[in-house]
Enzyme design. Sequence first.
Site, PDB file in Angstrom:
ATOM      1  N   ASP A 285       6.551  -1.720  -0.379  1.00  0.00           N
ATOM      2  CA  ASP A 285       5.080  -1.712  -0.111  1.00  0.00           C
ATOM      3  C   ASP A 285       4.327  -0.445  -0.974  1.00  0.00           C
ATOM      4  O   ASP A 285       4.947   0.507  -1.498  1.00  0.00           O
ATOM      5  CB  ASP A 285       5.039  -0.577   1.575  1.00  0.00           C
ATOM      6  N   GLU A 327       5.003  -5.461  -3.470  1.00  0.00           N
ATOM      7  CA  GLU A 327       3.604  -5.688  -3.063  1.00  0.00           C
ATOM      8  C   GLU A 327       2.735  -5.044  -3.884  1.00  0.00           C
ATOM      9  O   GLU A 327       2.519  -3.459  -3.998  1.00  0.00           O
ATOM     10  CB  GLU A 327       3.303  -5.085  -1.645  1.00  0.00           C
TER      11      GLU A 327
HETATM   12  C1  GLC Z   1      -0.062  -1.814   1.850  1.00  0.00           C
HETATM   13  C2  GLC Z   1      -0.173  -2.418   3.189  1.00  0.00           C
HETATM   14  C3  GLC Z   1      -1.314  -2.181   3.907  1.00  0.00           C
HETATM   15  C4  GLC Z   1      -1.528  -0.560   3.874  1.00  0.00           C
HETATM   16  C5  GLC Z   1      -1.249   0.155   2.798  1.00  0.00           C
HETATM   17  C6  GLC Z   1      -0.804   1.457   2.866  1.00  0.00           C
HETATM   18  O1  GLC Z   1      -0.883  -2.217   1.113  1.00  0.00           O
HETATM   19  O2  GLC Z   1      -0.305  -3.866   2.986  1.00  0.00           O
HETATM   20  O3  GLC Z   1      -1.563  -2.747   5.094  1.00  0.00           O
HETATM   21  O4  GLC Z   1      -2.591  -0.210   4.353  1.00  0.00           O
HETATM   22  O5  GLC Z   1       0.102  -0.645   2.095  1.00  0.00           O
HETATM   23  O6  GLC Z   1       0.639   1.533   3.425  1.00  0.00           O
HETATM   24  C1  GLC Z   2      -2.957  -2.209  -1.568  1.00  0.00           C
HETATM   25  C2  GLC Z   2      -3.820  -2.483  -2.639  1.00  0.00           C
HETATM   26  C3  GLC Z   2      -5.375  -2.228  -2.167  1.00  0.00           C
HETATM   27  C4  GLC Z   2      -5.253  -2.799  -0.700  1.00  0.00           C
HETATM   28  C5  GLC Z   2      -4.536  -2.034   0.221  1.00  0.00           C
HETATM   29  C6  GLC Z   2      -4.645  -2.534   1.577  1.00  0.00           C
HETATM   30  O1  GLC Z   2      -1.821  -1.406  -1.838  1.00  0.00           O
HETATM   31  O2  GLC Z   2      -3.614  -1.609  -3.781  1.00  0.00           O
HETATM   32  O3  GLC Z   2      -6.266  -2.649  -2.821  1.00  0.00           O
HETATM   33  O4  GLC Z   2      -6.398  -3.409  -0.233  1.00  0.00           O
HETATM   34  O5  GLC Z   2      -3.378  -1.604  -0.173  1.00  0.00           O
HETATM   35  O6  GLC Z   2      -5.466  -3.121   2.310  1.00  0.00           O
END
Ligand code: GLC
Ligand code: GLC
Length: 633
Positions: A285, A327
């Site tokens: 993540d 991610e």
């Molecule tokens: C990732 C997840 C998102 C979450 C963020 C913080 O982007 O996909 O849902 O808000 O991480 O953990």
């Molecule tokens: C992700 C992205 C951000 C995204 C969020 C989850 O890590 O960097 O752009 O919108 O977390 O929504």
Amino acid sequence: MDDQNLDSVFTRVRDVVRSDADLDGPSWVDYNRRFDTHFPELYRLFELLYGDRDDWLDQLTRLVLLTARSWVSRTPEQKLIDEEQEREPTWFLSEEMLGGVCYVDRYAGNLDGVRKRIPYFKELGLTYLHLMPLFLAPEPHSDGGYAVSSYREVNPDLGTMAELRELAAELRSEGISLVVDFIFNHTSNEHIWARKAAQGDPHYSNYYWIFPDRTMPDAFEAHAREIFPDDHPGSFVQLEDGRWVWATFHSYQWDLNYSNPEVFRAMAEEMLFLANQGIGILRMDAVAFIWKELGTSCENLPQAHLLLQAFNAVCRLAAPSLLFKSEAIVHPDQVAEYIAPGECQLSYNPLQMALIWNSMATRDVSLLSQALERRHNLPEGTSWVNYVRSHDDIGWTFADEDAAELGINGFEHRRFLNSFYVNRFAGSFAHGVPFQDNPKTGDCRISGTTASLLGMEQEPAAAVERIMLAHSIILSTGGVPLIYLGDEVAQENDYAYAGEAGHEADSRWVHRPRYPAESYARRADSTTPQGTLYSGLKVLLSVRTATPEFAGTHLIDFFTGNRHVLGYQRPGDTTVVLVLANFADDSQTISAETLSGFNPTGVNLVTGKRVGLEVGIQLAPRSFLWLRVALTS
Ligand code: GLC
Ligand code: GLC
């Protein structure tokens, strides 16, 4: 360090591990072999990251000891999988791979409910199941579980760690790898480390980025992007005692301080704990944010890569079959930097995702076609995870430079896309909701289910065609296709989030509906849109698994000479599959001349019918063709 010194370090570490990990004959032989092969890489990375600290060798030794202990406690079944996958490290490139993702509570109530849905997962053909975060988390605000209070405890509403382990094993025996998140950029403010830090414990305060006053926060924020401006401005939030803690996302998600090697070791321990529950793939993540450096944007720094590589090296020692999926929802150049066999073997493909949506809105494939041509092919032994949408918002992460080459102004174009998807643009079919609308920067992202964004509420028949079209792309460009479960039966937006505790301020919940039981019940009834979609997708899924050209990620571009029609080729040994996809609302033609590089007769893989190319090809509105052709010799 010269070679001799290095040898003596290796010997010292090996000796400590051998005596302290208490390995018996065969286990030691096994582990020692891994140590020989993989320790030098871990050593190299650890030195690069932490070599300037006095305690780094001590920390490294403790880390290696941990890998040995963790390795011996893997079950015989897990070791068998380790062996199998080491023999066939690119198993995930198979055309039979199919991913699904869901929330445990929303989709199935709890872990036992997930178990009961295994027959459905088999019906669909899943080989990969991502269960959204299921660990202990603060209530009601947990960012959908992305604020973890303990990596070793399942949220009691969902089940227990023992149940998770059993589920992993059962899925595995059905040919499905279990994927969970490794949320390692931050913990929740209720994690024991965070609580101790908040109480002022200096040891645990060093696990996070905590400063006594605004001096450092201001200096960092001068260069960092705001991620969740609706929650708090900037990157820091204030603690009760007046200190400031780094929280990139929500105020209750505190960023871990990886410049402290103990944090790395502590998180490696949590990672290996998860590995030994039988997890096959970790979704890494928020990888872009894991390293901070004053004077930079604190995103995608070189050390972020070293950290991931070091975690990867830990797996090679202790949990060899564990894979990472990155991610990184960032600029496409940077997305690509996380993808390597020694870093993340898999990665979300946010560019393809965003550009599918772009083509749907504009009926123009230029940006998508350009992206496939220049940004799709990956290093050997790695793969995309292609998706139409995820649990997150849709962000327009294409490169402004790419767009400019096509005469498109990125900023203006994003504004158009946002207004199109929230249905403020005349003629739009989409029913989306804005996410993190930031008036300061003009930035905004989009929430909505696939069906609602593609017009289900207003023109179901066309929406079904668009959903098929979108999925036909993720099923054929190359990589693991990942379906947001429920989308295969056209689930619509769920506005109930506005009244749900902890969800009300986060529009992403609009596209995280509960199990759409009625829609699933209609899946066998082809007189319903749900039935049409489901049976259509099922055909595509079975064609995909029977089409070796769809294995791997290798793609060759194909210019259709028609800006509404996307084209690309997936090469096989003696044939290619030519994919044509018409994003327009009227029928389109590809000329015979454009197709003259192929043998004049092809086979439509979906219908099994022969297709003559001499007269060109006509594509119905919003339709696609998977055509197996031979190259003219
Ligand atoms: C990732 C997840 C998102 C979450 C963020 C913080 O982007 O996909 O849902 O808000 O991480 O953990
Ligand atoms: C992700 C992205 C951000 C995204 C969020 C989850 O890590 O960097 O752009 O919108 O977390 O929504």
